[in-house]
Design an enzyme around this catalytic site. Structure first.
Site, PDB file in Angstrom:
ATOM      1  N   SER A 132       0.898  -1.210  -0.103  1.00 34.50           N
ATOM      2  CA  SER A 132       0.015  -0.011  -0.098  1.00 34.50           C
ATOM      3  C   SER A 132       0.894   1.279  -0.152  1.00 34.50           C
ATOM      4  O   SER A 132       1.968   1.355   0.587  1.00 34.50           O
ATOM      5  CB  SER A 132      -0.763   0.059   1.249  1.00 34.50           C
ATOM      6  OG  SER A 132      -1.438   1.182   1.428  1.00 34.50           O
ATOM      7  N   TYR A 146      -1.580  -0.518  10.219  1.00 36.76           N
ATOM      8  CA  TYR A 146      -1.761  -0.857   8.835  1.00 36.76           C
ATOM      9  C   TYR A 146      -0.597  -0.569   8.047  1.00 36.76           C
ATOM     10  O   TYR A 146       0.083  -1.236   7.457  1.00 36.76           O
ATOM     11  CB  TYR A 146      -2.929  -0.343   8.223  1.00 36.76           C
ATOM     12  CG  TYR A 146      -3.308  -0.647   6.921  1.00 36.76           C
ATOM     13  CD1 TYR A 146      -3.726  -2.061   6.534  1.00 36.76           C
ATOM     14  CD2 TYR A 146      -3.155   0.225   5.800  1.00 36.76           C
ATOM     15  CE1 TYR A 146      -3.943  -2.144   5.156  1.00 36.76           C
ATOM     16  CE2 TYR A 146      -3.363   0.045   4.566  1.00 36.76           C
ATOM     17  CZ  TYR A 146      -3.782  -1.377   4.211  1.00 36.76           C
ATOM     18  OH  TYR A 146      -3.881  -1.395   3.040  1.00 36.76           O
TER      19      TYR A 146
END
Length: 237
Positions: A132, A146
């Site tokens: 990501s 995350y």
């Protein structure tokens, strides 16, 4: 295997969103594709039927099940690790077990899957992780765990690229920004905020991510290894 000239591809986390687009892309390019799904049985079986691929139910958090499944598939040419979970919120309030599960699925599983696949991967194979843009930029609150899990992947591919380089096996991470999926729809509540960080103010389509993955799996990308390839409309620029 009768079609020994066909690329054998395993996609971990392939039933929905980016994973499903990757399955469709490889199947469309003539590869023999197997993909895993955790719980979305109906869409998984539908996708398998549509693409002529094989769906395999598997919980990436279960290391033994994960490595056994990979071993059972034999010599995979391309491993794409897309299975991941998203947990966000005030770290002072979030459930510690949920965070540990995020690290297990987003960091431990990709590592063990990559190592397991490399044991039986032919020379010149490809290992592609889906990370990501939040590995490099976390401009919103509530995303520490995350972001950490995705940053771990960029260190992981650098190391594994060296470990497997003598065999011509490349190891890379593709880092999407906001991408139009069930998890992050293009008309979702945080879109204006997300787009405000971007140079090109729109979500990516899953097919755009799949295109980069397909290129990494091809012959032109034989020297691309240990790299993080970001496709985020300038989110992290």
């Amino acid at each position: 295997m009768s079609h020994s000239n066909r690329q054998s591809v395993l996609v971990l986390g392939g039933s929905r969103g980016i994973g499903a687009a990757i399955v469709r892309r490889f199947a469309g390019d003539g590869a023999q594709v197997t993909f895993t799904y955790a719980s979305s049985a109906a869409p998984a079986l539908e996708l398998a039927k549509e693409t002529g691929s094989t769906a395999l139910q598997l919980d990436s958090a279960d290391r033994q099940a994960l490595t056994s499944a990979i071993e059972g598939l034999g010599a995979i040419d391309v491993l794409v690790i897309n299975a991941g979970i998203f947990v966000a919120g005030d770290p002072l309030e979030l459930d510690a077990d949920a965070i540990d599960k995020l690290f297990t699925i987003n960091i431990n599983a990709p590592y063990h899957a990559a190592v397991s696949a490399a044991r039986q991967m032919p020379d010149g194979g490809r290992i592609i992780l889906i990370g990501s843009t939040n590995a490099d930029r976390v401009p919103m609150q509530g995303m520490a765990a995350y972001g950490a899990s995705k940053a771990a992947l960029s260190g992981m591919v650098k190391g594994l690229a060296r470990d497997f380089g003598a065999r011509g096996i490349t190891v890379n991470v593709v880092q999407p920004g906001p991408t139009d999926t069930d998890m992050n729809p293009a008309d979702g509540p945080l879109n204006e905020l997300m787009h405000s960080f971007m140079a090109i103010k729109r979500h990516a389509s899953s097919d755009e991510i799949a295109g980069m993955v397909a290129w990494l799996a091809g012959s032109e990308a034989g020297l691309v290894t240990g790299a993080a390839l970001t496709i985020d409309g300038g989110f992290g620029a």
